[in-house]
Each structure stands twice: as C-alpha cells, then as structure tokens.
Design a protein around this motif. Structure first.
Motif, mmCIF file in Angstrom:
data_model
loop_
_atom_site.group_PDB
_atom_site.id
_atom_site.type_symbol
_atom_site.label_atom_id
_atom_site.label_comp_id
_atom_site.label_asym_id
_atom_site.label_seq_id
_atom_site.Cartn_x
_atom_site.Cartn_y
_atom_site.Cartn_z
ATOM 1 N N ALA A 120 -4.987 9.713 4.209
ATOM 2 C CA ALA A 120 -3.602 9.583 4.664
ATOM 3 C C ALA A 120 -2.608 10.165 3.668
ATOM 4 C CB ALA A 120 -3.272 8.112 4.919
ATOM 5 N N PHE A 121 -3.091 10.622 2.522
ATOM 6 C CA PHE A 121 -2.221 11.091 1.442
ATOM 7 C C PHE A 121 -1.447 12.342 1.862
ATOM 8 C CE2 PHE A 121 -1.554 13.372 -2.640
ATOM 9 C CZ PHE A 121 -0.787 12.409 -3.269
ATOM 10 N N LEU A 122 -0.119 12.244 1.805
ATOM 11 C CA LEU A 122 0.807 13.345 2.077
ATOM 12 C C LEU A 122 0.629 13.996 3.446
ATOM 13 C CD1 LEU A 122 0.980 15.143 -1.400
ATOM 14 C CD2 LEU A 122 2.580 13.492 -0.430
ATOM 15 N N LYS A 123 0.244 13.214 4.434
ATOM 16 C CA LYS A 123 0.162 13.749 5.796
ATOM 17 C C LYS A 123 1.545 13.683 6.423
ATOM 18 C CE LYS A 123 -4.290 14.401 5.824
ATOM 19 N NZ LYS A 123 -4.859 15.665 5.628
ATOM 20 N N VAL A 124 1.768 14.546 7.420
ATOM 21 C CA VAL A 124 3.106 14.695 7.998
ATOM 22 C C VAL A 124 3.543 13.519 8.865
ATOM 23 C CG1 VAL A 124 4.544 16.142 9.478
ATOM 24 C CG2 VAL A 124 2.972 17.187 7.863
ATOM 25 N N PRO A 125 2.786 13.062 9.863
ATOM 26 C CA PRO A 125 3.355 12.038 10.733
ATOM 27 C C PRO A 125 3.578 10.730 9.978
ATOM 28 C CG PRO A 125 1.039 12.365 11.247
ATOM 29 C CD PRO A 125 1.424 13.393 10.231
ATOM 30 N N MET A 126 4.774 10.190 10.123
ATOM 31 C CA MET A 126 5.121 8.956 9.426
ATOM 32 C C MET A 126 4.256 7.780 9.885
ATOM 33 S SD MET A 126 7.003 8.147 7.008
ATOM 34 C CE MET A 126 8.664 8.603 6.690
ATOM 35 N N SER A 127 3.748 7.863 11.112
ATOM 36 C CA SER A 127 2.920 6.775 11.636
ATOM 37 C C SER A 127 1.622 6.622 10.853
ATOM 38 C CB SER A 127 2.601 7.022 13.112
ATOM 39 O OG SER A 127 1.889 8.239 13.271
ATOM 40 N N ARG A 128 1.241 7.647 10.074
ATOM 41 C CA ARG A 128 0.021 7.559 9.288
ATOM 42 C C ARG A 128 0.108 6.455 8.237
ATOM 43 N NH1 ARG A 128 3.213 8.950 5.676
ATOM 44 N NH2 ARG A 128 2.956 10.268 3.886
ATOM 45 N N LEU A 129 1.312 5.966 7.962
ATOM 46 C CA LEU A 129 1.489 4.888 6.989
ATOM 47 C C LEU A 129 0.871 3.567 7.459
ATOM 48 C CD1 LEU A 129 5.089 5.598 5.703
ATOM 49 C CD2 LEU A 129 2.911 6.095 4.584
ATOM 50 N N LEU A 130 0.533 3.485 8.748
ATOM 51 C CA LEU A 130 -0.170 2.290 9.230
ATOM 52 C C LEU A 130 -1.480 2.078 8.471
ATOM 53 C CD1 LEU A 130 0.309 2.691 13.085
ATOM 54 C CD2 LEU A 130 1.268 0.875 11.653
ATOM 55 N N LEU A 131 -2.166 3.154 8.130
ATOM 56 C CA LEU A 131 -3.434 3.031 7.409
ATOM 57 C C LEU A 131 -3.254 2.638 5.944
ATOM 58 C CD1 LEU A 131 -5.653 5.854 8.941
ATOM 59 C CD2 LEU A 131 -5.719 3.405 9.377
ATOM 60 N N PRO A 132 -2.378 3.286 5.173
ATOM 61 C CA PRO A 132 -2.199 2.836 3.791
ATOM 62 C C PRO A 132 -1.686 1.399 3.675
ATOM 63 C CG PRO A 132 -1.366 5.052 4.021
ATOM 64 C CD PRO A 132 -1.703 4.562 5.406
ATOM 65 N N ILE A 133 -0.827 0.987 4.606
ATOM 66 C CA ILE A 133 -0.372 -0.413 4.576
ATOM 67 C C ILE A 133 -1.561 -1.346 4.700
ATOM 68 C CG2 ILE A 133 0.891 -2.167 5.899
ATOM 69 C CD1 ILE A 133 2.949 0.090 6.542
ATOM 70 N N LEU A 134 -2.438 -1.062 5.648
ATOM 71 C CA LEU A 134 -3.643 -1.865 5.834
ATOM 72 C C LEU A 134 -4.533 -1.797 4.595
ATOM 73 C CD1 LEU A 134 -5.262 -3.602 7.834
ATOM 74 C CD2 LEU A 134 -6.304 -1.490 8.659
ATOM 75 N N ALA A 135 -4.668 -0.614 4.002
ATOM 76 C CA ALA A 135 -5.509 -0.458 2.806
ATOM 77 C C ALA A 135 -4.971 -1.283 1.642
ATOM 78 C CB ALA A 135 -5.597 1.021 2.418
ATOM 79 N N TYR A 136 -3.667 -1.331 1.475
ATOM 80 C CA TYR A 136 -3.101 -2.112 0.376
ATOM 81 C C TYR A 136 -3.256 -3.614 0.623
ATOM 82 C CZ TYR A 136 -1.394 2.044 -1.937
ATOM 83 O OH TYR A 136 -1.340 3.245 -2.589
ATOM 84 N N VAL A 137 -3.208 -4.026 1.866
ATOM 85 C CA VAL A 137 -3.503 -5.434 2.182
ATOM 86 C C VAL A 137 -4.952 -5.741 1.809
ATOM 87 C CG1 VAL A 137 -3.778 -7.099 4.068
ATOM 88 C CG2 VAL A 137 -1.735 -5.655 3.974
ATOM 89 N N TRP A 138 -5.869 -4.825 2.165
ATOM 90 C CA TRP A 138 -7.279 -5.007 1.802
ATOM 91 C C TRP A 138 -7.436 -5.106 0.292
ATOM 92 C CZ3 TRP A 138 -9.441 -0.423 5.123
ATOM 93 C CH2 TRP A 138 -9.498 -0.811 6.467
ATOM 94 N N ILE A 139 -6.750 -4.231 -0.448
ATOM 95 C CA ILE A 139 -6.885 -4.211 -1.907
ATOM 96 C C ILE A 139 -6.431 -5.533 -2.517
ATOM 97 C CG2 ILE A 139 -5.973 -3.160 -4.021
ATOM 98 C CD1 ILE A 139 -5.959 -0.468 -2.427
ATOM 99 N N VAL A 140 -5.284 -6.025 -2.080
ATOM 100 C CA VAL A 140 -4.772 -7.294 -2.622
ATOM 101 C C VAL A 140 -5.720 -8.440 -2.285
ATOM 102 C CG1 VAL A 140 -2.894 -8.970 -2.469
ATOM 103 C CG2 VAL A 140 -2.368 -6.534 -2.650
ATOM 104 N N LEU A 141 -6.140 -8.524 -1.019
ATOM 105 C CA LEU A 141 -7.082 -9.574 -0.631
ATOM 106 C C LEU A 141 -8.386 -9.450 -1.415
ATOM 107 C CD1 LEU A 141 -6.630 -9.683 3.256
ATOM 108 C CD2 LEU A 141 -5.933 -11.437 1.598
ATOM 109 N N ALA A 142 -8.893 -8.224 -1.545
ATOM 110 C CA ALA A 142 -10.169 -8.007 -2.220
ATOM 111 C C ALA A 142 -10.116 -8.437 -3.681
ATOM 112 C CB ALA A 142 -10.577 -6.542 -2.114
#
Length: 193
Positions: A120-142
């Motif tokens: 998802a790094f530096l991709k154009v559509p702003m909606s791609r941020l749905l994945l990094p948000i989820l990934a950061y939730v996973w990281i904090v929980l993990a």
C-alpha cells in the motif's frame, strides 16, 4: 526492504481482495453463529495445538523471508538467524505453555502487517489507506499479545460479555471487510495502483 519480495507475487488488489474476503467471512460467522464463535474464542488463548500450528507458519514464513530480503550491511547475520530460527521454534514449543496460541497469533499479525504496508506504500487511491489502518491495528494488538498475552483473554471476555457489544463489533468488522473488498475490486487494480 521487503517490498520487492512481496510485489513479485502479490498486488495491492489481490491482497485487498483476500483480506476483504477473510474479514467478511470471519465477521459473518461471528455475527450469525455467535454461540459457537464465542465458545471457540474463549478457549483459543490456551489451545497449544493451534499455537504450534500458527507458530510453524510463522517460523516457515520468517525463514523464507530472511533468505529473500536484502539485509544490507547485516548480510552476515543471515546464516546465524537461519540457525537460530528452528532452535527458537523448538524451544517455544517445548517451554512456552501459557498462551502459546496468543503469542503465535501476535507474531503472525506482525509478519502479515509487512506485505500490507509494503504493497500500500505510496499508492495513488486514497482508499488504499484502509489496509495500512488495519495493519497498524494488528501491530498494536500483536505487541500486547506477544508481550502480555493475557490481554487477548481479557479482550475476548469483554467483547463476549454483552450480546449487543458482540453484534456491534461483528458488524463493524463485516462492514470494514466489505469496504476493503469493494475498494480492492473497484479502485486498486493496475490502472488505479
């Protein structure tokens, strides 16, 4: 950098579709079969066989990853790490009896966050941020689940303690999965990425 490793066989769209489908299926099961799902989740933290299976996946993934990424100035560490990983796996299986499945799930989520953030790094559509948000939730929980695994048990107790809370969390996860799947299909293709 791991970006080239995952982009060889994954795209943002394929990863988004896979994660969206998994979120939809998992949360639909939780929403429509609450008793069975809650019963499984309540026993999950102390299920050592499940922990061993997930830990085996984590070990294989980490072993594969260490052989395929560019370690840069740490290239001399590749061989020692490849020796230490199987030893660590065996020691974990032998000596970590408490909450092994929770720790293994935490390690798996930490590994899973890497391709999500990379693709998802530096991709154009702003909606791609749905994945990094989820990934950061996973990281904090993990981080909590690996370091303080009883936290998962407490979270499961909290979410299963109230039927309306369970439905709300399940519906939220289902809605997020639908949003990820729709965006992956409509916006994250080769033209949009």
């Amino acid at each position: 950098m791991t970006r080239h490793v995952y982009s060889e066989f994954l795209s943002l769209q394929s990863l988004g579709i896979a994660i969206g489908v998994l979120l939809i299926v998992a949360h639909a099961v939780a929403l429509f079969m609450p008793e069975r799902t809650q019963a499984f989740l309540k026993i999950l933290p102390r299920q050592k066989p499940i922990g061993i299976a997930i830990l085996a996946v984590v070990f294989l993934w980490a072993y594969w990853l260490i052989g395929n990424i560019d370690l840069g100035e740490f290239y001399t560490w590749e061989r020692p790490i490849k020796i230490i990983l199987p030893i660590a796996f065996v020691l974990f299986v032998m000596f970590v009896d408490e909450f092994l499945s929770v720790r293994a799930i935490g390690m798996f989520l930490l590994l899973l966050a890497c391709p999500v953030l990379d693709l998802a790094f530096l991709k154009v559509p702003m909606s791609r941020l749905l994945l990094p948000i989820l990934a950061y939730v996973w990281i904090v929980l993990a981080m909590f689940w690996v370091g303080m695994p009883y936290v998962m048990r407490n979270q499961i107790t909290w979410v299963t303690g109230n039927a309306s809370r369970w439905r709300a969390v399940s519906a939220l996860g289902l809605g997020y999965g639908i949003a990820v799947l729709v965006c992956a299909v409509m916006f994250w293709g080769e033209k949009g990425a």
